[in-house]
Structures are given as structure tokens and as C-alpha cells.
Enzyme design. Structure first.
Site, PDB file in Angstrom:
ATOM      1  N   GLU A   1      -9.971 -51.232 -16.611  1.00 45.50           N
ATOM      2  CA  GLU A   1      -9.331 -50.151 -17.358  1.00 45.50           C
ATOM      3  C   GLU A   1      -7.963 -49.884 -16.725  1.00 45.50           C
ATOM      4  O   GLU A   1      -7.831 -49.861 -15.516  1.00 45.50           O
ATOM      5  CB  GLU A   1     -10.190 -48.883 -17.303  1.00 45.50           C
ATOM      6  CG  GLU A   1      -9.672 -47.781 -18.186  1.00 45.50           C
ATOM      7  CD  GLU A   1     -10.586 -46.550 -18.208  1.00 45.50           C
ATOM      8  OE1 GLU A   1     -11.757 -46.691 -18.576  1.00 45.50           O
ATOM      9  OE2 GLU A   1     -10.108 -45.468 -17.835  1.00 45.50           O
TER      10      GLU A   1
ATOM     11  N   ASP B   1     -20.452 -45.205 -13.528  1.00 45.99           N
ATOM     12  CA  ASP B   1     -19.364 -46.137 -13.189  1.00 45.99           C
ATOM     13  C   ASP B   1     -19.669 -47.558 -13.655  1.00 45.99           C
ATOM     14  O   ASP B   1     -18.766 -48.301 -14.037  1.00 45.99           O
ATOM     15  CB  ASP B   1     -19.091 -46.106 -11.685  1.00 45.99           C
ATOM     16  CG  ASP B   1     -18.676 -44.716 -11.229  1.00 45.99           C
ATOM     17  OD1 ASP B   1     -17.498 -44.377 -11.358  1.00 45.99           O
ATOM     18  OD2 ASP B   1     -19.566 -43.952 -10.798  1.00 45.99           O
TER      19      ASP B   1
ATOM     20  N   ASP C   1     -14.899 -51.001 -12.815  1.00 46.28           N
ATOM     21  CA  ASP C   1     -14.343 -49.648 -12.868  1.00 46.28           C
ATOM     22  C   ASP C   1     -14.029 -49.262 -11.422  1.00 46.28           C
ATOM     23  O   ASP C   1     -14.914 -48.822 -10.694  1.00 46.28           O
ATOM     24  CB  ASP C   1     -15.355 -48.676 -13.485  1.00 46.28           C
ATOM     25  CG  ASP C   1     -14.809 -47.254 -13.521  1.00 46.28           C
ATOM     26  OD1 ASP C   1     -13.598 -47.091 -13.741  1.00 46.28           O
ATOM     27  OD2 ASP C   1     -15.594 -46.310 -13.311  1.00 46.28           O
TER      28      ASP C   1
END
Lengths: 182, 182
Positions: free
Chosen positions: A78, A150, A18
Site C-alpha cells: 500500500e 494487518d 502491510d
């Protein structure tokens, strides 16, 4: 440490990331048979006030070290440009670029998933709240200790990759079975 | 090749970079006294259809090689998020991140300039057209052969850095003279 070389056939190891300039989360998941196991997770925090280039170097080194330590087969990320402004997309892009570079230099594929795909894979609801995703990650991986938000997001991206791969295999298997039956 | 070690005092060498996923331009300028000299320029083109991570690795390697070859003191970049959409800012950010990483790993500072600052420094007009900037770069550096547009943009960023540094030195000098006179 289990390397790629001595891993049994059918086991897949994913490094989820992330990316963030201030905090980058990471998490390693291995699939053995139908189960997912979290091998490690954590965050890379950069010092506020230091130059962006120096922060990127810190993130680069930390992620390259994680790749060396865990020897993943793939890096899951992502694809999160939705709803962000140009300036923050720019900043996020910079950390993503460095993350992808780590993967490329380690000879790994990068798999990207939209936020909705990740939420759907982890919670069954593409519109799940952030806290819901975090709880689902903890449950799915049977994590004991605390998980940084995170790191949970990074693990969610990794779970999404394994779920997608499983789905693709299922679909391919069903097609093959149909062809064999016809 | 002239290394940083054997360079005379007062000479500054700048690597300008115009980052792009498809084509990244670069150019090296050295200031000797009041004059700017172009030492080299070129572009790094990536193969269409290859994975983004692989493209970033190609750009990273090429820029790291240029740093090793020319041993610049600083890397100059355009801060070009103005008027772009989120998706393209994202893509551009990825290449910028890799560029900054090269600079950080070589121990170099990154200097960023807005498109208007670069146009102003090179042409005297902050709203100059792209072609005007390119012609001004060729004239300023007395370039003989053809220059790729992306390389010209990279050289423009490098010129902007040297012009700004000169201006800062002038202002500091004026202030120092005032203080000495008062």
C-alpha cells in the site's frame, strides 16, 4: 510448498505486505484461472522498547524468509502516505524501505497501490471502512480461521494487484480484438 | 585496512551516513586520543529512472561493503525530518530504513542527531549554513582533496557523534570527580 519452477503457466503468486514498525502484516495469494487462493498469511510483531534498527532487522529477516518459503512473483504494497504526518511517514518509510529491499534482493517487482485503489479492488468502494475491507478479504478468499487486521490489509494489497493485472489484461485483450477486427 | 580486532583501546571508529535515494554520502572517522582522522569518504549514486527497490538494493550493498571494509563501531545518521513534506519524508525514510538495517545486521548501534545538533557540533552554531558546515568538516579533518556535499554531511554526522561521546565522557568524569571529592 510449490516453488516458482514447478508452477503451471498462467498462475501468479503475490506476496502482499502491510508494513509497520510494531506489526507488519503479510499474505500470499495465488491466482489460478479466475480464482484467488490464499496460501498463507500472518504478522511479524517486533518487541516494544527495542532499537528501531533491530526491529527493522527482524522484519527484514521475516519477510525474506516468507519470500524464500512462498517464492512469490511480485510484492504488493500500500502506498499509504495520505493523511499522515511527517514523523509517521518517516517511520513508515523505514519499514517500507526494508520491504522493498527484500523484494529487490529476491529479484521481485514491487507493485504499489493507493489505499483508495485497494479499497475499490476489494470492496468495489474506494471509500470503504477498514472493517468492510477485512470482511471482503475473508469472503473473497473464503478464509476459515481468524485473520489479524494487518494480515488482512496485506492480503487486500495482494488482491488489488491481481485485480489490476486482470483488468490490464482485459483492456489489452479488448484492444487486440479491436485491431484484429478492423 | 584496520579491523576492529587490531584497533588499540580507546579508539572509536564511526561511519557517518547521509541517506538519499539519488545520492547517499558516507564517511568514516576514527578518534585517536583527542584527534579525529578521516579514513575514507564518498558517495553512492543510483541510476535515475531505475525502480526505487533496485536503488535501495544498490545503497544497501554499498553501505554493507563500507561496513565490511572499515569495520566501524557505530553508525551516525542525521534525524532530518524537520521542514520536509510527507512525500519526501517517506522517500527519505525508505533509505534510512535500509541504512539502519545495514547497521543492525553488522551488530552496530545507530546514533541519530538532529540537524541543529550536527551544525552545533561541527561549527559551534546550530543555525550554520550548509557551506559553513562543509568548510568546518574539511578544516576539522584536515582534508586535502575535494569532498562531495553528501559525503561532507555524512562526515559531519560522524563528527557530531564523537563530539557528543566526548561531552558525555567529560560530564560523567566531572560527576565522578565530584562524587570522589565529596
Amino acid at each position: 510448498m510449490r516453488g516458482r519452477g514447478d508452477r503451471e503457466h498462467g498462475r501468479v503468486r503475490v506476496l502482499g505486505v502491510d508494513p509497520g514498525t510494531a506489526v507488519t502484516g503479510w499474505g500470499v495469494i495465488e491466482q489460478r484461472g479466475l480464482k484467488f487462493y490464499c496460501l498463507g498469511h500472518g504478522t511479524v510483531a517486533t518487541r516494544p522498547g527495542t532499537a528501531l534498527a533491530a526491529k527493522l532487522a527482524v522484519i527484514h529477516r521475516a519477510l525474506a524468509d516468507r519470500c524464500g518459503e512462498w517464492e512469490p512473483d511480485v510484492v504488493a504494497l500500500e502506498k499509504s502516505f495520505v493523511g499522515r504526518n511527517v514523523q509517521s511517514a518517516f517511520r513508515l518509510g523505514e519499514v517500507r524501505g526494508v520491504t522493498m529491499l527484500v523484494a529487490a534482493n529476491a529479484g521481485l517487482t514491487v507493485a504499489e497501490y493507493t489505499p483508495a485503489a485497494i479499497k475499490l479492488a476489494v470492496t468495489g468502494n474506494g471509500r470503504a471502512e477498514k472493517a468492510q475491507v477485512e470482511r471482503a478479504v475473508v469472503r473473497e478468499l473464503a478464509l476459515k480461521g481468524p485473520v489479524a487486521p494487518d494480515a488482512a490489509d496485506a492480503l487486500a494489497a495482494a488482491i488489488c494487484h491481481l485485480q489490476s493485472a486482470r483488468l490490464h489484461a482485459l483492456v489489452a485483450g479488448t484492444r487486440a480484438a479491436r485491431v484484429a477486427a478492423s
